[in-house]
Enzyme design. Structure first.
Site: not given
Ligand SMILES: NC(=O)c1ccc[n+]([C@@H]2O[C@H](COP(=O)([O-])OP(=O)(O)OC[C@H]3O[C@@H](n4cnc5c(N)ncnc54)[C@H](O)[C@@H]3O)[C@@H](O)[C@H]2O)c1
Length: 428
Positions: A15, A33, A267, A338, A127, A92, A38
Site C-alpha cells: 500500500v 520503513d 485483507c 501472505r 484497515t 494490521t 526493504r
Molecule cells: N495489500 C493490499 O492489497 C491492501 C489493500 C487495502 C488495504 N490494505 C491495508 O493496508 C495496510 C498495509 O498493508 P500492506 O499490504 O501494504 O502491508 P505490507 O506488509 O506490504 O507493508 C507494510 C510495511 O510497513 C512496514 N512497517 C511495519 N511496522 C512499521 C513501523 N512501525 N514503522 C514503519 N514501517 C513499518 C513493514 O516493514 C512493511 O514494509 C494493512 O492495514 C492492510 O490491511 C492492504
C-alpha cells in the site's frame, strides 16, 4: 502564505509504496520503513512486491531529503521530522486466534508522535475496525507528543483499496474515501488526495464512517465468496458443475459474479475479524460474518478431500502419491504469499501420506520456506505426477503441457476453473 506540503509515508509495503510514488509526482515525500532491506532495495530503484515498476519508481526517487517533488526512502526518523502530513500504511494482521494485532499501528503512532509538530495532520490508511484511529492511535500521538488532539494536531482516515497484482486498477484510478477529525481537516485531507487520485474522492462525514466503509467492503466480499463456496460443496454432492450453474444464474442482471475458491491474503481473510471483534466488544455476536470466515477457512481441507475421493475412484494409490500443486501465492499473477490458503491444501494432502511438490513461478522461495516451512520451486519439475492440483490462476499455468506432467493414471483438479475440460478431471 499557503503551506508547503511535505508528506511522510510510514510503511512502504504493497500500500505505502504505490501511494508514496504517486504523491512524489506532486510533492516532496519521505518514505519511512523499519525494514532496512526493504528501504535498501527501494533506494536502488527496485520494488520486489512488483506493484511499482523499476522505471516508474526510479523516475521519482531522490537520493537525499529535499523540499522538491520526489520520493526519498529512509529508515531514519530524523528524515521525517520536517513533514507536515504523516500517512500511516503499516500492516494490521490477526494473531493465531484471529484477534486483531495493533502493534504495528501502535509503533508507527509512537514514531509519528515523536516528530509531531503544531498543526500537523496524521492520516491512517491501514484497515481497522471503526474507532481504532480515535480510540487506539490518537491517544498514543497525544501521549508521545504532549499535544492536544484537534487543537495542536489533527487526524484523518483514508482507507486503501488497491488490489495487489492488478495493473489496471492502480492507486490513482481507484476512487478514494477520505475523512478528517474536523470538517475543515476533512476538506484538507480530501484536497490532498484529490490532487493525485484521478478517479476522485469521497469525503466521508467522520473517521469512523470511513473506517467502517473499508472493513465492510472486504467483509462483503468474504461473505459472498463463502456463499458460492457453500454452493460448490452442495453441488459437488449432487454431481452438478457449480461453474455451469453460476454461468446460467449470472445471466440475470442482478446476480453477483463471485467464484468459489481459497480465500487468502491479508485483507479479505483478515479484515472481517476486525469488525467481528469490535461487534463482540459491543455485546453483539456477528453470525453471518463469522460463518463466512469459517466456511472460507474450510476450503483448503475440502479441496484435498475432493482430490482424495477422485484418487480412490480412479484407483490412484494414495500412499506416497506424487502430487504437484500449481501455485502457492494467495492470488494470481502476484508474488504475495501472505495468509495463503494453499498451505491448507498441502497440509491436508501430506496428512494422507502423499508427497507434495509446489511449483510457483511468482513466489519467492525463501519467503515460502521462512513463512510456511515449504519448499516451492520456480522451475517446473521435470517429472510425472499422480495428481496435479491447480490452486492459483497464474497465466503461466494456462500454457503448461499437462500431458507431459501427468502419469497415465492420474488426476488433474482445477480449483480455479481455468483449464480446458479435456485436461481436467474436476473443478471446485
Ligand atoms: N495489500 C493490499 O492489497 C491492501 C489493500 C487495502 C488495504 N490494505 C491495508 O493496508 C495496510 C498495509 O498493508 P500492506 O499490504 O501494504 O502491508 P505490507 O506488509 O506490504 O507493508 C507494510 C510495511 O510497513 C512496514 N512497517 C511495519 N511496522 C512499521 C513501523 N512501525 N514503522 C514503519 N514501517 C513499518 C513493514 O516493514 C512493511 O514494509 C494493512 O492495514 C492492510 O490491511 C492492504
Amino acid at each position: 502564505m499557503k503551506e508547503k506540503i511535505k508528506i511522510a509515508i510510514i510503511g512502504l509495503g504493497y500500500v505505502g509504496l504505490p501511494l508514496a510514488r504517486l504523491f512524489a509526482t506532486k510533492y516532496a515525500v519521505v518514505g519511512f520503513d523499519i525494514n532496512t532491506e526493504r528501504v535498501a532495495e527501494l533506494i536502488l530503484g527496485t520494488d520486489t512486491t512488483l506493484e511499482v515498476s523499476d522505471a516508474v519508481l526510479q523516475e521519482v526517487l531522490v537520493q537525499k531529503p529535499s523540499d522538491e517533488n520526489g520520493l526519498f526512502c529512509s529508515t531514519s526518523i530524523d528524515d521525517i521530522k520536517n513533514c507536515n502530513y504523516y500517512i500511516v500504511t503499516v500492516p494490521t494482521p490477526v494473531d493465531k486466534n484471529n484477534r486483531p494485532v495493533l502493534i504495528p499501528l501502535v509503533k508507527a503512532s509512537e514514531t509519528v508522535g515523536a516528530v509531531l509538530k503544531k498543526d500537523d495532520i496524521v492520516i491512517y490508511e491501514s484497515t481497522v475496525y471503526p474507532g481504532a484511529t480515535e480510540e487506539e492511535c490518537i491517544p498514543i500521538l497525544e501521549k508521545v507528543s504532549g499535544f492536544v488532539f484537534n487543537k495542536d494536531f489533527y487526524a484523518g482516515y483514508s482507507p486503501e483499496r488497491i488490489n495487489p497484482g492488478d495493473k489496471e486498477h492502480t492507486v490513482e484510478k481507484i476512487l478514494k474515501v477520505t475523512s478528517g477529525s474536523t470538517p475543515e481537516v476533512g476538506e484538507k485531507v480530501n484536497d490532498l488526495y484529490k490532487s493525485v487520485i484521478t478517479a476522485g474522492t469521497h469525503l466521508a462525514p467522520t473517521i469512523k464512517v470511513a473506517e467502517a466503509s473499508k472493513v465492510i467492503e472486504n467483509s462483503q466480499r468474504d461473505i459472498n465468496i463463502a456463499f458460492v463456496n457453500e454452493l460448490a460443496k452442495i453441488f459437488n454432492l449432487m454431481d452438478i458443475n457449480t461453474h455451469d450453474v453460476l454461468e446460467a444464474a449470472g445471466t440475470k442482471w442482478n446476480f453477483l459474479p463471485f467464484k468459489p475458491g481459497l480465500v487468502g491474503g491479508h485483507c479479505i481473510g483478515v479484515d472481517p475479524y476486525y469488525l467481528a471483534q469490535k461487534a463482540q466488544e459491543y455485546g453483539y455476536n456477528p453470525e453471518i460474518i463469522l460463518a463466512g470466515r469459517r466456511l472460507n477457512d474450510s476450503m483448503g481441507e475440502y479441496v484435498a478431500s475432493e482430490v482424495i475421493k477422485l484418487m480412490i475412484a480412479k484407483d490412484v494409490r494414495i500412499k506416497n502419491a506424487e502430487v504437484l500443486v500449481l501455485g502457492i501465492t494467495f492470488k494470481e499473477n502476484c508474488p504475495d504469499v501472505r495468509n495463503t490458503k494453499v498451505v491448507d491444501v498441502v497440509a491436508a494432502l501430506k496428512g494422507y501420506n502423499t508427497k507434495v511438490t509446489v511449483y510457483d513461478p511468482w513466489a519467492n522461495e525463501q519467503e515460502v520456506l521462512h513463512e510456511y516451512g515449504l519448499l516451492s520451486k520456480k522451475e517446473i519439475p521435470n517429472s510425472k505426477f499422480d495428481v496435479i492440483i491447480l490452486t492459483v490462476a497464474h497465466n503461466e499455468f494456462k500454457e503448461l503441457d499437462f500431458n507431459f506432467l501427468r502419469k497415465e493414471k492420474s488426476i488433474v483438479y482445477d480449483v480455479k476453473n481455468i483449464l480446458n475440460e479435456s485436461i481436467k478431471d474436476k473443478t471446485l
